[in-house]
Each structure stands twice: as C-alpha cells, then as structure tokens.
Design an enzyme around this catalytic site. Structure first.
Site, PDB file in Angstrom:
ATOM      1  N   TYR A 141       7.190  -2.320  -0.257  1.00 39.90           N
ATOM      2  CA  TYR A 141       6.766  -3.522   0.476  1.00 39.90           C
ATOM      3  C   TYR A 141       6.975  -4.771  -0.382  1.00 39.90           C
ATOM      4  CZ  TYR A 141       3.590  -7.062   2.320  1.00 39.90           C
ATOM      5  OH  TYR A 141       3.060  -8.246   2.770  1.00 39.90           O
ATOM      6  N   LEU A 196     -10.533  -3.903   3.887  1.00 35.54           N
ATOM      7  CA  LEU A 196     -11.934  -3.746   3.490  1.00 35.54           C
ATOM      8  C   LEU A 196     -12.913  -4.386   4.484  1.00 35.54           C
ATOM      9  CD1 LEU A 196     -14.033  -2.870   1.371  1.00 35.54           C
ATOM     10  CD2 LEU A 196     -13.634  -5.045   0.197  1.00 35.54           C
ATOM     11  N   SER A 215       4.191  -4.359   6.865  1.00 33.48           N
ATOM     12  CA  SER A 215       3.347  -4.922   5.802  1.00 33.48           C
ATOM     13  C   SER A 215       2.291  -3.980   5.210  1.00 33.48           C
ATOM     14  CB  SER A 215       2.665  -6.185   6.323  1.00 33.48           C
ATOM     15  OG  SER A 215       1.800  -5.840   7.373  1.00 33.48           O
ATOM     16  N   ALA A 269       7.184 -11.974  10.955  1.00 32.91           N
ATOM     17  CA  ALA A 269       7.527 -10.624  11.431  1.00 32.91           C
ATOM     18  C   ALA A 269       7.967  -9.753  10.263  1.00 32.91           C
ATOM     19  CB  ALA A 269       8.647 -10.710  12.466  1.00 32.91           C
ATOM     20  N   ASP A 312       8.415 -11.341  19.021  1.00 34.21           N
ATOM     21  CA  ASP A 312       7.681 -10.177  18.498  1.00 34.21           C
ATOM     22  C   ASP A 312       8.144  -8.952  19.278  1.00 34.21           C
ATOM     23  OD1 ASP A 312       5.473  -8.292  17.797  1.00 34.21           O
ATOM     24  OD2 ASP A 312       4.600 -10.091  16.893  1.00 34.21           O
ATOM     25  N   ASP A 357      -3.375   0.552  -6.162  1.00 32.98           N
ATOM     26  CA  ASP A 357      -4.307  -0.576  -6.293  1.00 32.98           C
ATOM     27  C   ASP A 357      -4.333  -1.094  -7.736  1.00 32.98           C
ATOM     28  OD1 ASP A 357      -5.467  -1.246  -3.867  1.00 32.98           O
ATOM     29  OD2 ASP A 357      -7.147   0.144  -4.065  1.00 32.98           O
ATOM     30  N   TYR A 380      -1.720 -10.367  13.651  1.00 32.51           N
ATOM     31  CA  TYR A 380      -2.986 -11.027  13.240  1.00 32.51           C
ATOM     32  C   TYR A 380      -2.726 -12.465  12.769  1.00 32.51           C
ATOM     33  CZ  TYR A 380      -6.739 -11.827   9.701  1.00 32.51           C
ATOM     34  OH  TYR A 380      -7.743 -12.339   8.908  1.00 32.51           O
TER      35      TYR A 380
HETATM   36  N1  UDP Z   1     -11.129  -1.035  -0.397  1.00 28.06           N
HETATM   37  C1  UDP Z   1     -12.158  -0.094  -0.464  1.00 28.06           C
HETATM   38  N2  UDP Z   1     -12.443   0.624   0.665  1.00 28.06           N
HETATM   39  C2  UDP Z   1     -11.753   0.451   1.844  1.00 28.06           C
HETATM   40  C3  UDP Z   1     -10.722  -0.516   1.897  1.00 28.06           C
HETATM   41  C4  UDP Z   1     -10.417  -1.248   0.754  1.00 28.06           C
HETATM   42  O1  UDP Z   1     -12.789   0.092  -1.505  1.00 28.06           O
HETATM   43  O2  UDP Z   1     -12.047   1.144   2.829  1.00 28.06           O
HETATM   44  C5  UDP Z   1     -10.811  -1.843  -1.601  1.00 28.06           C
HETATM   45  C6  UDP Z   1      -9.370  -1.694  -2.068  1.00 28.06           C
HETATM   46  O3  UDP Z   1      -9.262  -0.636  -3.011  1.00 28.06           O
HETATM   47  C7  UDP Z   1      -9.108  -3.065  -2.685  1.00 28.06           C
HETATM   48  C8  UDP Z   1      -9.978  -4.009  -1.866  1.00 28.06           C
HETATM   49  O4  UDP Z   1     -10.959  -3.184  -1.235  1.00 28.06           O
HETATM   50  O5  UDP Z   1      -9.590  -3.094  -4.013  1.00 28.06           O
HETATM   51  C9  UDP Z   1      -9.194  -4.761  -0.806  1.00 28.06           C
HETATM   52  O6  UDP Z   1      -8.430  -3.809  -0.086  1.00 28.06           O
HETATM   53  P1  UDP Z   1      -7.674  -4.172   1.252  1.00 28.06           P
HETATM   54  O7  UDP Z   1      -7.097  -2.892   1.798  1.00 28.06           O
HETATM   55  O8  UDP Z   1      -8.590  -4.940   2.157  1.00 28.06           O
HETATM   56  O9  UDP Z   1      -6.525  -5.163   0.815  1.00 28.06           O
HETATM   57  P2  UDP Z   1      -5.331  -4.982  -0.265  1.00 28.06           P
HETATM   58  O10 UDP Z   1      -5.898  -5.457  -1.570  1.00 28.06           O
HETATM   59  O11 UDP Z   1      -4.905  -3.557  -0.270  1.00 28.06           O
HETATM   60  O12 UDP Z   1      -4.275  -5.900   0.260  1.00 28.06           O
END
Ligand code: UDP
Length: 321
Positions: free
Chosen positions: A139, A189, A75, A72, A31, A281, A11
């Site tokens: 990670y 998200l 992640s 690369a 890649d 989180d 991406y």
């Molecule tokens: N999140 C959510 N529902 C989803 C995906 C993510 O509520 O289906 C929340 C997640 O808990 C975080 C925020 O959205 O607080 C961003 O999550 P994402 O996976 O996009 O990125 P991250 O913060 O994990 O790098």
C-alpha cells in the site's frame, strides 16, 4: 469551478464532495462503488460509476472539470500484502490513466490523497516531509510510486499537492445527514471501540510497545480538518510545482488514551482486552505539520473527543434509521 472527486463515494471522498458543494463548488464524482457507497454521494454532485482504470469513464468524468481531488484507491495495509498486484493496478495504473486523461483534457490542477505509510517505520518523531521514505507495505509503496509520478508530471506543467494523511477519524454532518466510515470489514480503532461490548471487547493490539503506556501511538486528524486542508491546497496550487505536505494534528494518542477519551465522551467504560501485536504496526507515528501551517495557512481545529463524539453520533444516526 467544477472539481472531479475520484473515490467520492468513499469515507473521505464523500466528505470532500459534500464540503466542496456546500462551499459553492460544482462536483463530479467518479467511483466504481467497489468499497464506496452510492448513497454517500451528495445529490447535487454529478455521478459517474466507473473505475479510474477505465479510459472512457475517466474522460467522461473529467468533462467540464478544472481540478481533481484524487482519493480513489485501495487503502488497506493488510490486504495490500495479500494482493499487491491489485494495489499496483488500481493505485499506480489508475493514477497513470487519470494523469493521461487530465493532460488530454488540459486539466492541470491535482490534489492527491497520499499517506504516512509512504514513510514506513520512522527514524525520527515527529515525521517531516524530509524523512526517508521506506514503506513497509505494498500500500505504502504504491502511494509513494504515485507521489514520484506526480513529481515528474509537474515538470511539464501540472500543479499538484500530495497530502500525506496520518490517522483520519470522525464524521461530517452534511445537509443530507452524517457521512462516516462504513468499511467492511471495519479495522479502524475509533469506530470499532465504540461498538465494544462486554461479550465482544475491543482488542488492544499489544501493550508491550516501547511507549509510555505500552500501546501504539498515532496522530489522529478529524476528517473535516482534513478536507479543509484539501480546499486550501486547491487554492494554493502553483503551475509546475508538486508539494508534498503532511496532515495530522501534530500530537499523538496511545490506544489507551483513545479508549479513555471515548469512555469520557460516552460516560461509560469501554471493555477492552489485550491481544497480540498486529503485523506491520509501527510503535509511534506523529506528523510534523509545520509545512501545512506554512504553505496552506492551516491548523487542525478538532481534537480527539470531537472525533469520537462525531463518530458516535453518526453510528447512532445510522442504527436508528
Ligand atoms: N488498534 C487496536 N485495536 C483495533 C484497531 C486498531 O489496538 O481494533 C490500534 C492499532 O494497532 C494502531 C491504532 O489502534 O496502533 C490505530 O489503528 P487503525 O487501524 O485505526 O489505523 P492505522 O494506524 O492502522 O492506520
């Protein structure tokens, strides 16, 4: 100048490749297409299919290059907990191999894709580059190990900048079409909430966090702003120096606010349901981006609605193909 973009089929790497080419750089992509897509690599780039762990592939890819953008990597936070060995191998050993081959080829310019996950659960918001680094996942640990490796390497002349990304989102309309997130499975998200339906609503991971509306707060940055910062970083590298710089927007959005922004852009409701918290989180992640402004003369230009709109347009373009 020719730039090697490792992970250029992914991406962020594919956007970097397209933007570098459009700004007059030559690009080679390395890649292994384990998670990236060959068709995301701009036609004008040289393509070497291989792993960062392969000495031969890295040496071949470095031919004629003067600088490296190193994307690369493995992640996914969750996957890293299940497969830490894979993360140490690709992220740490892969970068060790890249640095060794760069040194042999006398290439001393590096922009590295680091992450806010190196900080772990923040003690102070916004997070500066001086914050403690206590990653909460393999990670984050592997990316921090690489940052430390690069600091050591700079003592013998490497010119390097590590850019610590917060939440990268949005898409880029290159000359050949949209370049966007195409993860499988998609966990992020914004791409997921745009696919939300009444039958399959987007799950909000917890509404009992210690935040204003109970949902997690993140700092979202548009992928185009992110790559602009990489190109500025390339132009600001200094021999024997390793700088670590945060990249975010400097402000935060709760999950509920992102859903509202998306609803506004789409002109309709986004179906949601409250689910339990996702492990790993933190409640709030917001970057202090003053160092990026100072060192790179950079500021993000694209807001959350722009990120949602571009992701939406890219998803529509790919489904109408
Ligand atoms: N999140 C959510 N529902 C989803 C995906 C993510 O509520 O289906 C929340 C997640 O808990 C975080 C925020 O959205 O607080 C961003 O999550 P994402 O996976 O996009 O990125 P991250 O913060 O994990 O790098």
């Amino acid at each position: 100048m020719r730039v090697l973009v490792t992970g250029g089929a992914g991406y962020i790497g594919s956007v970097a490749t397209a933007m570098l080419l459009e700004r007059g750089f030559d690009v080679t992509v390395l890649d292994d297409c384990s998670t990236g897509h060959r068709d995301a690599v701009a036609g004008a780039a040289k393509f070497v299919e291989g792993s960062v762990l392969s000495t031969d592939s890295v040496a071949l890819a470095l031919t004629g290059c003067s600088a490296v953008f190193h994307f690369a990597a493995k992640s996914l936070v969750g996957e890293s907990v299940e497969k830490p060995d894979l993360y140490f191998d690709v992220n740490v050993n892969g970068t060790r191999n890249l640095l060794d081959q760069m040194s042999k080829a006398k290439i001393s310019k590096l922009v590295f894709s680091s992450t806010a996950a190196t900080y772990g659960e923040p003690e102070v918001i916004p997070i500066t580059e001086e914050a403690n680094t206590k990653p909460t996942s393999p990670y984050g640990t592997t990316k921090l190990a690489v940052d430390k490796m690069i600091t050591e390497e700079a003592k013998s002349g490497l010119a390097a900048i590590s850019l610590r990304y917060f939440n990268v989102a949005g898409a880029y309309k290159s000359k050949a079409g949209w370049l966007a997130e195409r993860h499988n499975p998609e966990t992020h998200l914004i791409p997921n909430l745009l696919r939300s339906t009444r039958d399959k609503p987007i799950k909000i991971f917890g509404n009992d966090w210690p935040t204003k509306d109970g949902t997690c707060i993140r700092d979202y940055i548009h992928v185009v702003d992110l790559i602009d910062a990489h190109i500025l970083a390339l132009e600001n590298l200094a021999s024997g120096q390793h700088k670590i710089i945060n990249l975010g927007s400097g402000g935060g959005y709760s999950v509920t606010e992102v859903v509202s922004a998306a609803s506004k852009v789409l002109g309709r409701d986004i179906p949601t349901e409250i689910a339990s918290r996702r492990s790993g989180d933190p409640a709030v992640l917001i970057a202090d981006i003053s160092l990026a402004a100072q060192c790179l003369n950079w500021a993000p230009k694209r807001g959350i609605e722009n990120m949602v709109r571009d992701t939406w347009e890219s998803q529509n373009a790919s489904t109408s193909k």
